[in-house]
Design a protein around this motif. Structure first.
Motif, mmCIF file in Angstrom:
data_model
loop_
_atom_site.group_PDB
_atom_site.id
_atom_site.type_symbol
_atom_site.label_atom_id
_atom_site.label_comp_id
_atom_site.label_asym_id
_atom_site.label_seq_id
_atom_site.Cartn_x
_atom_site.Cartn_y
_atom_site.Cartn_z
ATOM 1 N N ARG A 226 61.945 50.330 31.758
ATOM 2 C CA ARG A 226 61.412 51.360 31.591
ATOM 3 C C ARG A 226 62.556 52.543 30.666
ATOM 4 O O ARG A 226 62.034 53.428 29.955
ATOM 5 N N SER A 227 63.851 52.539 30.868
ATOM 6 C CA SER A 227 64.664 53.216 30.189
ATOM 7 C C SER A 227 64.525 53.178 28.562
ATOM 8 O O SER A 227 64.991 54.120 27.946
ATOM 9 N N TYR B 273 69.822 47.748 28.841
ATOM 10 C CA TYR B 273 69.538 48.303 30.158
ATOM 11 C C TYR B 273 69.647 47.489 31.289
ATOM 12 O O TYR B 273 69.425 46.411 31.139
ATOM 13 N N PRO B 274 69.954 47.731 32.537
ATOM 14 C CA PRO B 274 70.310 46.819 33.468
ATOM 15 C C PRO B 274 68.757 45.876 34.021
ATOM 16 O O PRO B 274 67.836 46.392 33.688
ATOM 17 N N TYR C 34 76.531 55.106 29.448
ATOM 18 C CA TYR C 34 75.529 55.561 28.378
ATOM 19 C C TYR C 34 75.896 56.937 27.807
ATOM 20 O O TYR C 34 76.549 57.871 28.405
ATOM 21 N N LEU D 298 66.863 59.488 30.796
ATOM 22 C CA LEU D 298 67.508 58.010 30.501
ATOM 23 C C LEU D 298 66.827 56.861 31.324
ATOM 24 O O LEU D 298 67.105 55.736 31.005
ATOM 25 N N GLU D 299 66.138 57.398 32.343
ATOM 26 C CA GLU D 299 65.363 56.283 33.039
ATOM 27 C C GLU D 299 63.957 56.255 32.350
ATOM 28 O O GLU D 299 63.053 55.476 33.033
ATOM 29 N N GLY D 300 63.693 56.941 31.540
ATOM 30 C CA GLY D 300 62.310 56.453 30.837
ATOM 31 C C GLY D 300 61.240 57.560 31.143
ATOM 32 O O GLY D 300 60.152 57.318 30.777
ATOM 33 N N LYS E 38 65.375 47.342 34.432
ATOM 34 C CA LYS E 38 65.103 48.690 34.199
ATOM 35 C C LYS E 38 64.696 49.087 32.586
ATOM 36 O O LYS E 38 65.241 50.015 32.003
ATOM 37 N N LEU F 261 79.299 50.018 33.323
ATOM 38 C CA LEU F 261 78.294 50.176 32.304
ATOM 39 C C LEU F 261 78.135 51.803 32.059
ATOM 40 O O LEU F 261 78.259 52.698 33.232
ATOM 41 N N VAL G 259 61.584 53.125 27.069
ATOM 42 C CA VAL G 259 60.395 53.608 26.508
ATOM 43 C C VAL G 259 60.641 54.942 25.450
ATOM 44 O O VAL G 259 60.088 54.824 24.192
ATOM 45 N N ILE G 260 61.479 55.800 25.736
ATOM 46 C CA ILE G 260 61.551 57.041 24.855
ATOM 47 C C ILE G 260 62.450 56.543 23.504
ATOM 48 O O ILE G 260 61.624 56.940 22.382
ATOM 49 N N TYR H 19 69.801 55.389 38.017
ATOM 50 C CA TYR H 19 69.309 54.467 39.057
ATOM 51 C C TYR H 19 69.727 54.509 40.378
ATOM 52 O O TYR H 19 69.979 53.641 41.182
ATOM 53 N N GLN I 30 52.305 55.750 32.001
ATOM 54 C CA GLN I 30 53.747 56.080 31.918
ATOM 55 C C GLN I 30 54.300 56.247 30.796
ATOM 56 O O GLN I 30 55.193 57.396 30.583
ATOM 57 N N HIS J 219 72.307 56.338 23.615
ATOM 58 C CA HIS J 219 70.857 56.181 23.894
ATOM 59 C C HIS J 219 70.362 57.690 23.455
ATOM 60 O O HIS J 219 70.911 58.597 23.531
#
Ligand SMILES: Cc1cc2nc3c(=O)[nH]c(=O)nc-3n(C[C@H](O)[C@H](O)[C@H](O)COP(=O)(O)O)c2cc1C
Ligand code: SF4
Ligand code: FES
Lengths: 697, 438, 160
Positions: C24-25, C18-19, B128, B189-191, C22, B126, C27-28, B209, C59, B171
């Motif tokens: 939360r990825s 997203y996996p 991004y 990337l993890e938000g 996950k 995977l 959100v943006i 991650y 968050q 993304h």
């Protein structure tokens, strides 16, 4: 950070050879050898940030200065913490930090115990070269407890971490970017959280301040009295800040007790019942139907005469003891009842089936868990209890354990609890039947654990306790147990023999009536209630009974009384109490209330008035007697006297059960309630979370 | 399509297709011009062989830090119970830099093939492509290309029957320079907020991650197919020793022919400005020169002329090659304004995590503002240099250095311009003036 | 909240980009795409994104203020972004920004009374070789002169 391998390395700091476990952070290694590396964001036991840059040090063969808070020691590392380059860097960090920091120290709550003040004094440069306008944002109130003054904040993120990692609440975060970044609460402009105040306590500056404390005093004007919190059964050490008989704050910054720095909202702010306007300050005697204030002498005489008269004609006297009074008081009360009044009818509100557990464990040693076991045990099984609501400190111990030792937590509760967050397994049940099955379902997982701590609430009582202990014994591994109880001295009341069938140390005595029977006995001649409120939920059958009550407030029970004695609370007392894990700690009086007396003194004066010979009734003398006569209480005096917590080892043998498991009922207090004391705490009642949701409610 | 006319001086390697007449960057066009062949070649090779070719090619990261790419790939643990990831840094936000967009807009499949080869090499399933939010058009182009690749079997499961699985996603960011910094990018990337991570561990070991991750710039990934095609040795030979291949160079500022050109590493600055860039308008003189984005120390014209565009040459001159964003400033340039504008940028983009960067950039911006407005004293000039030095090397991530370096160099090399501005006011600013400026 | 079918489609695509676990990825991107449709990041949107991405509202709040393209107040129908960073500045971006400000009668991050236009002085938008560069919403315009800007704004005003 836990060093994975324990082999040590040799490093050199400022020319000194130092041994340190490899993997240890340089800042800790330095500290342990007496070399202070200043830091704001680094906080032992919490996630690393490397944000404040105060801990920069010179490490030879490295191009830049390194942050001592994130770099692990390595063999042969040569470090300098006091060379000009480093000193210069610290100065500049403080200059940057102060550039937008208001210089309102004289009116700041933190003035005098502010880490930024201290650092500037020790490491800063005299003058500031900042001539621009400082960024200003108005102060915000996030809750009755928590105030936030953003300009003072240095963004060390301690509060965010203690709330998230520490409390598991995650109510604080960081918003915006760059120089306008600031800490923010979870509900936009206010907080919905435990209101524990840990964020305020941990704040190195005056950015987070507490409602009850702000602008009340300067730190150096207070006396600091180390005693034990009087609310739940966990027995957190709290250091009260007191000033002319007012309690101004409670915290445990000195890390003096078993609770390290932890305190919940009740420990930190739940002391304002002390000065509640309805606090009783004079004895009351019922005269033509009304309770009127009388001198102590008159009240004592009234009670003494009636008690003597009833005892003399062999009338029935019921005695209800307290979950809050000291061991000495409970011990003296049952002695007074059994030897002085010659009545076997004595009991107290049972909040956990301690007796059943001790009986079930008969013969097995070292099976009683302590507060430390919550912190260290590799596996913990929680049955029928909402720890974060009812046992805040024990819950915190478990969170810390999970964070640092990755403990496996198993939860069996009727509803969702915070422990679910990190639990290896969470199982729900609806009734006793499904409860047994839920627990049994975990058998294989639990059996695989090297050791186990089993914690249970009032959902497990009587026969169920026996079954649970058999279940634990079937693993053949080291299993310890804790029977949860509600209040500051619930365990002590049990150990001191406030039972109709058990004396101190669970010795057998002639069986008397349990509390419900006393209340239900239409011919009862007298009822003596010390520090409890049985008539809140039950009625008194005997209309003629002479009722005597010792309490802080005019409770439902006190309103029915013929004589009411104004009692002192734990923060006004000496003596010892025993926490949920059977650990004995000593109280230290911090304040006094004119007119009120400690329960022990009230009982002593009564005994004197009645001409009873019950021995000396000072708490020291009584504690000596307890150590000599109550099984398991022969604890080391010095440990107690120096403010330590001494573990008791109660009976190890069969105990006569009175077969009344239904009498064991938790009062269902939440994080924000605390029985009568809670009802008279304006602070606790002012919280939006109050009374707080308990899954049972 | 945004693409300037090719210049005869260019050496077309990464951009060779896009200058073909009628080339539209579709998968058909890409395949027609030999696209995805290098992936099939990589399939025949062992991961070690691929990494070796990249090492031999002397390819160094094109995002700005110039870290040897082969070595970085080598850090990824062979065995890992965690999944591995590919992450493309398409945040392109270093002022003066606008090269990645040229590749992504005109030849999106080149980037995809580069990712595919990297994924094959480390065994990632995977990936991004983190694209700065302002580049919405590139998100759309990239997503279209990704769809094409899935349809044609160059992404997804059992790619071209090789048994390899690789999924790729675009993304979008949402406006933050700091999210170009690799660890902040991963947080984003993890938000989360784009706050950098403590390193080590580096992404190769613990990245997206908390799993092993190859994170490279767009141009870096795009270079890999040509490396396999030509062989690392030949590719390296395009450039100079220790700096292989070509570099997409963004010529910006005072030039007659600005644009993005693919030039071999080691290309002379003088030729780059006068020949490729068409010289400075109105025959003006070169006052100042930024080799690769505003984070580099600024060079004077005299310093810049004799240099060549490569890592060592720039380092020797006290600057760095950076991201390829060349900024040419002629004699008319107001260096105080330049310094102010650059600091304005860093103050705006500081993530706020660490004290020196958070407070330093804003403080410096305010002083430079006063200097520019003529409300400053000589002491303020020293203060600027001083505060910048106090940030340098002490911040949590390199953004602090990026703000300090150009400032220090400008104050040092163009001090007279600052002095000229304070000349007429020796008095410190009045409160009114400060308020007005705030 | 309900969104247009195309946006809903985007969201579901996003959420499975997203996996496992996950989300939360997302959100943006979700905030940005939603803002494109509803105009700004409203408190309701924060709640909604938190719910869909299975994170706490806090968050989400943490990122809203961090990313400069996310706005809590609606911008104009046409959000004009003028880059004044170094490369653009060298070739007249400051003057261009001043011109736009005068023409629209608004300043940095302000919106015209009729809500048609908003203006923002932005950082490098990665178009440095074709400077001065501007963006109207997501559309780039290169080598912009005051005259070109006038024509552009007029043409954009017309299509309504
Ligand atoms: C403040 C800052 C901003 C950065 N911005 C970018 C960027 O926009 N694009 C990029 O590719 N690298 C950027 N980098 C460099 C990355 O951190 C990282 O080195 C690079 O993406 C690695 O890929 P490479 O080895 O192929 O260059 C930035 C670094 C810093 C410190
Ligand atoms: S945990 Fe219990 S004992 Fe400790 S502070 Fe809180 S209420 Fe008091
Ligand atoms: S400086 Fe304006 S686009 Fe880069």
């Amino acid at each position: 950070m836990v060093a994975s391998d324990v082999q040590t390395v040799t490093i050199n700091i400022n020319g000194r050879e130092i041994q340190a476990p490899s993997g240890q952070l340089l800042i800790d290694a330095a500290k342990q050898s007496g070399i202070e590396v200043p830091a704001f964001c680094y906080y032992e036991g919490m996630a690393l940030q490397a944000a404040c840059r105060m801990c920069l040090v010179k490490i030879e063969k490295m191009p830049k200065l390194q942050a001592a808070c994130t770099i692990p020691v390595a063999e042969g590392m040569i470090v300098h913490t006091e060379v000009p380059e480093v000193i210069e860097a610290r100065k500049s960090m403080l200059e940057f930090l102060l550039s937008n920091h208001p210089l309102d120290c004289p009116v700041c709550d933190k003035g005098g115990e502010c880490e930024l003040q201290d650092m500037t004094f020790r490491y800063g440069l005299g003058e500031s070269r900042f001539t621009e306008i400082k960024i200003h944002t108005p102060e915000k109130q996030w809750s009755p407890v928590v105030y936030f003054d953003s300009p003072r904040c240095i963004l060390c993120y301690r509060c965010v971490r203690v709330c998230g990692e520490g409390m598991g609440v995650h109510a604080l975060g960081v918003v915006n970017r760059g120089v306008v970044s600031e800490i923010a609460p979870n509900l936009n402009d206010h907080l919905n959280c435990d209101e524990c105040g840990a964020c305020i306590d941990i704040c190195p500056v005056g950015a987070l301040t507490s409602g009850p404390y702000r602008y009340k005093t300067r730190p150096w004007e207070m006396n600091h009295v180390g005693t034990v919190c009087t609310h739940c059964s966990n027995g957190c050490k709290t250091t009260l800040g007191v000033k002319n008989d007012e309690i101004i704050r409670g915290n445990n910054r000195d890390r003096s007790g078993l609770n390290d720095e932890f305190l919940c909202v009740k420990g930190r702010y739940g002391w304002d019942f002390h000065r509640h306007p309805e606090r009783l300050t004079s004895p009351l005697v019922r005269k033509d139907g009304k309770l009127v204030e009388v001198p102590w002498s008159e009240a004592l005489k009234t009670v003494a005469n009636r008690f003597s008269e009833i005892a003399a004609r062999g009338g029935t006297i019921g005695v209800a003891g307290s979950n809050h009074t000291t061991n000495e008081e409970n011990f003296f009360l049952q002695k007074f009842a059994r030897q002085g009044l010659k009545t076997p009818h004595i009991d107290h509100h049972r909040t956990g089936d301690v007796v059943a557990l001790l009986d079930a464990l008969s013969g097995s040693t070292g099976s009683l868990g302590t507060a430390e076991d919550f912190l260290n045990s590799k596996a913990i099984l929680v049955v029928g209890a909402d720890l974060s609501q009812q046992q805040p400190f024990l819950a915190n111990q478990i969170r810390t354990n999970v964070r640092h030792r990755q403990a496996h937590v198993y939860v069996v509760t009727p509803g969702p609890v915070r422990e679910d967050q990190t639990a290896k397994a969470s199982v729900r049940y609806t009734d006793a039947g499904t409860l047994d099955r839920a627990v049994a379902g975990l058998h294989d997982a639990l059996k695989a654990e090297p050791e186990l701590l089993i914690v249970f609430g009032d959902a497990i009582r009587g026969e169920q306790v026996k079954r649970l202990v058999e279940f634990g014994a079937s693993f053949g591994t080291a299993v310890k147990y804790v029977c949860l109880v509600d209040h500051a001295n619930s365990r002590g009341a049990s150990d001191m023999g406030l039972y109709p069938h058990l004396g101190p140390g669970y010795s057998s005595v002639d069986k008397g009536m349990a509390l419900p029977e006393m209340l239900g006995d239409a011919t009862l001649d007298a009822l003596w209630v010390v520090g409890s409120n049985p008539l809140k939920k039950a009625a008194l059958a005997s209309s003629t009974a002479f009722v005597v009550v010792q309490d802080l407030f005019l409770t439902e029970t006190a309103q029915r009384a013929d004589v009411v004695f104004p009692a002192a609370h734990a923060y006004e007392k000496s003596g010892t109490i025993t926490n949920v894990c059977g650990q004995v700690q000593r109280l230290k009086p911090g304040v006094r209330t004119m007119g009120a007396k400690p329960d022990l003194e009230i009982m002593g004066l009564l005994a004197k008035e009645m001409g009873l010979k019950l021995g000396i009734w000072t708490h020291d003398a009584l504690f000596e007697e307890i150590r000599r006569t109550v099984r398991g209480y022969n604890v080391p005096l010095p440990l107690i006297q120096t403010g330590g917590a001494a573990s008791t080892e109660p009976v190890n043998g069969r105990i006569a059960l009175d077969g009344r498991p239904e009498l064991v009922v938790s009062s269902g207090d939440t994080l924000y309630t605390s029985g009568t004391l809670g009802r008279y705490s304006k602070m606790l009642n002012s919280l939006i979370e109050s009374p707080g949701a308990l899954y049972k409610a | 399509m945004l693409l300037n006319k090719r210049h005869p001086e260019e050496v077309l390697v990464l951009t060779k297709r896009i200058h073909e007449p009628g080339y539209d960057g579709s998968i058909d066009a890409y395949l027609k011009h030999g696209g995805y062949k290098q992936y099939l070649k990589a399939v025949e090779m062992t991961p070690e062989q691929v990494i070796d070719e990249v090492k031999v090619s002397n390819l160094r990261g094109r995002g700005g830090a110039g870290f040897p790419t082969g070595m970085k790939w080598g850090f990824v643990p062979r065995q890992s119970e965690k999944p591995k990831y590919i992450v493309v840094n398409a945040d392109e936000s270093e002022p003066g830099t606008c090269k990645d967009r040229v590749l992504m807009e005109n030849d999106p499949h080149l980037l995809i093939e580069g990712c595919l080869i990297a994924a094959r090499t480390i065994g990632a399933q995977l990936g991004y492509i983190y694209i700065r939010g302002e580049y919405r058009f590139l998100v759309e182009i990239t997503e279209r290309a990704i769809d094409e690749a899935y349809k044609a079997g160059w992404l997804g499961e059992n790619i071209q029957g090789t048994g390899q699985t690789f999924h790729l996603r675009a993304h979008t960011g949402a406006g933050a320079y700091e999210c170009g910094e690799e660890s902040a990018l991963l947080e984003s990337l993890e938000g989360k907020r784009g706050v950098p991570r403590i390193r080590p561990p580096f992404p190769a070991v613990s990245g997206l991650y908390q799993s092993p991750t190859i994170l490279n710039n767009v141009e870096t990934f795009a270079a890999v197919p040509s490396i396999l095609e030509m062989g690392g040795k030949a590719w390296a030979a395009l450039g100079i020793e220790k700096a292989g291949g070509t570099k997409l160079t963004c010529l910006t500022g005072h030039l007659n022919n600005p644009g993005v050109f693919e030039l071999p590493l080691g290309y002379p600055v003088e030729k780059m400005i006068n020949t490729v860039g068409g010289g400075i308008p109105k025959g003006r003189k070169l006052k100042a020169f930024i080799p690769g984005g505003s984070s580099c120390p600024v060079l004077t014209g005299d310093e810049a002329w004799p240099l060549t565009m490569d890592y060592d040459s720039m380092a020797k001159a006290g600057s760095m090659l950076g991201s390829g964003g060349v900024v040419v400033m002629d004699e008319t340039t107001d260096m105080v304004k330049a310094a102010l504008r650059i600091m304005h940028f860093y103050a705006h983009e500081s993530c706020g995590w660490c004290i020196p960067c958070r407070e330093g950039t804003t403080w410096l911006k305010k002083i430079l503002h006063r200097l520019d407005e003529g409300h400053a004293t000589a002491k303020d000039i020293d203060l600027v240099g001083d505060l910048a030095k106090n940030m340098l090397g002490r911040t949590f991530c390199p953004l602090g250095d990026a703000a300090a370096l150009p400032t220090i160099s400008i104050v040092h090399k163009f001090r007279h311009e600052f002095e000229a501005k304070i000349a007429h006011t020796a008095a410190p600013p009045t409160a009114e003036q400060l308020v007005a400026l705030n | 909240m309900t969104f247009s079918p195309t946006l809903e489609e985007r969201f579901s695509k996003l959420l499975d980009s997203y996996p496992e676990g996950k989300t939360r990825s997302a959100v943006i991107p979700m905030l940005l795409y939603a803002q494109d449709e509803i105009g700004s990041v409203t408190p309701e949107l924060v709640q909604e994104v938190a719910r869909r991405c299975r994170v706490t509202p806090l968050q989400v709040e943490e990122v809203v203020g961090y990313y400069s393209m996310l706005h809590r107040k609606p911008m104009g129908r046409i959000h004009l972004q003028v880059c004044t960073n170094i490369s653009c500045m060298l070739v007249g971006a400051m003057e261009l920004y001043g011109h736009a400000s005068r023409k629209l009668g608004i300043g940095h991050k302000q919106v015209t009374a009729d809500g048609q236009f908003s203006l923002e002085e932005v950082e490098c938008m990665g178009a440095c070789s074709w400077a001065p560069a501007i963006q109207t919403n997501y559309d780039f315009h290169y080598n912009v002169t005051p005259e070109k800007l006038d024509q552009l704004l007029d043409s954009l005003k017309k299509i309504q």
